[in-house]
Design an enzyme around this catalytic site. Structure first.
Site, PDB file in Angstrom:
ATOM      1  N   HIS A 121       0.816  -1.214   0.000  1.00  0.00           N
ATOM      2  CA  HIS A 121       0.000   0.000   0.000  1.00  0.00           C
ATOM      3  C   HIS A 121       0.852   1.268   0.000  1.00  0.00           C
ATOM      4  CE1 HIS A 121       1.049   0.861   4.176  1.00  0.00           C
ATOM      5  NE2 HIS A 121       0.878  -0.438   4.410  1.00  0.00           N
ATOM      6  N   GLU A 143      -1.959  -6.899   7.454  1.00  0.00           N
ATOM      7  CA  GLU A 143      -0.602  -6.844   7.967  1.00  0.00           C
ATOM      8  C   GLU A 143      -0.444  -7.784   9.168  1.00  0.00           C
ATOM      9  OE1 GLU A 143       2.394  -6.806   7.702  1.00  0.00           O
ATOM     10  OE2 GLU A 143       2.948  -4.704   7.406  1.00  0.00           O
TER      11      GLU A 143
END
Length: 210
Positions: free
Chosen positions: A9, A82
């Site tokens: 990202h 994550e």
């Protein structure tokens, strides 16, 4: 040959401040949104057949920049989140080092953190690898799938998919924001890494993927 693009990202304020994000849903900042648009202009040339993203907004919004160019819908998968950093989340890395020195020393050495509720590397690698394999199945034979995820998740998931050991994985530098890994798969060779840390030239140094 199927192609899988594993895309980190864009930048967030917590990235910029070296603050541990983990699974905290921190949004992209202005730089991150620009990075996503710039990267999407390169990735669209690969003619993706599918886009899959972590359900955390910084990854989903990064994927949205590519979806806007392709017209594709985004599938989300929470397994692409994550690494869960437990009690570290919200702290700067300097604070982790000061407040939890033994845990920080193990993390720095590439070992599993004992305590603090931090997800193990094996658990992280397996869940992300499973998600990557499922994402790859969304493309027709010879197609390309782009997966928007996170720094530690990308590295550990790719390593698990390739069957790499922990020491081998430590030779890879952290993915920069909005950079990606290119993997290919065929029946003869299985999964192979074609490129690593590819993307638009970074505008500033990028902190570790936390």
């Amino acid at each position: 040959m199927t192609r899988l693009i594993v895309w980190r990202h864009g930048n967030t304020d917590w990235n910029a401040g070296a603050r541990v994000q983990g699974q905290t849903d921190v949004p992209l900042n202005d730089l991150g949104r620009r990075q996503a648009v710039d990267a999407a202009e390169l990735l669209v040339r690969m003619r993706p057949a599918a886009i899959v993203a972590s359900d955390l907004s910084r990854a989903a919004d990064t994927a949205a920049a590519l979806a806007a160019l392709t017209g594709l819908a985004i599938s989300t998968d929470e397994r692409l989140r994550e690494r869960h950093f437990g009690e570290w989340q919200g702290l700067t890395m300097a604070e982790v080092a000061a407040q939890r020195p033994e845990e920080h020393a193990r993390w720095t050495a590439g070992a599993d953190v004992i305590g603090g509720g931090v997800e193990t590397l094996e658990d992280l690698g397996k869940r992300v690898s499973d998600a990557l394999q499922d994402a790859a199945r969304q493309a027709p034979p010879g197609g390309t799938v782009v997966v928007a995820t996170h720094g530690a998740a990308a590295r550990q998931g790719v390593g698990h998919l390739l069957g790499w050991g922990r020491e081998q994985l430590r030779t890879l530098r952290a993915l920069q924001n909005c950079h990606w890994v290119e993997l290919t798969h065929d029946s003869a060779r299985g999964w192979q890494m074609a490129a690593y840390n590819v993307g638009v030239l970074a505008e500033r140094p990028v902190p570790p993927p936390v």
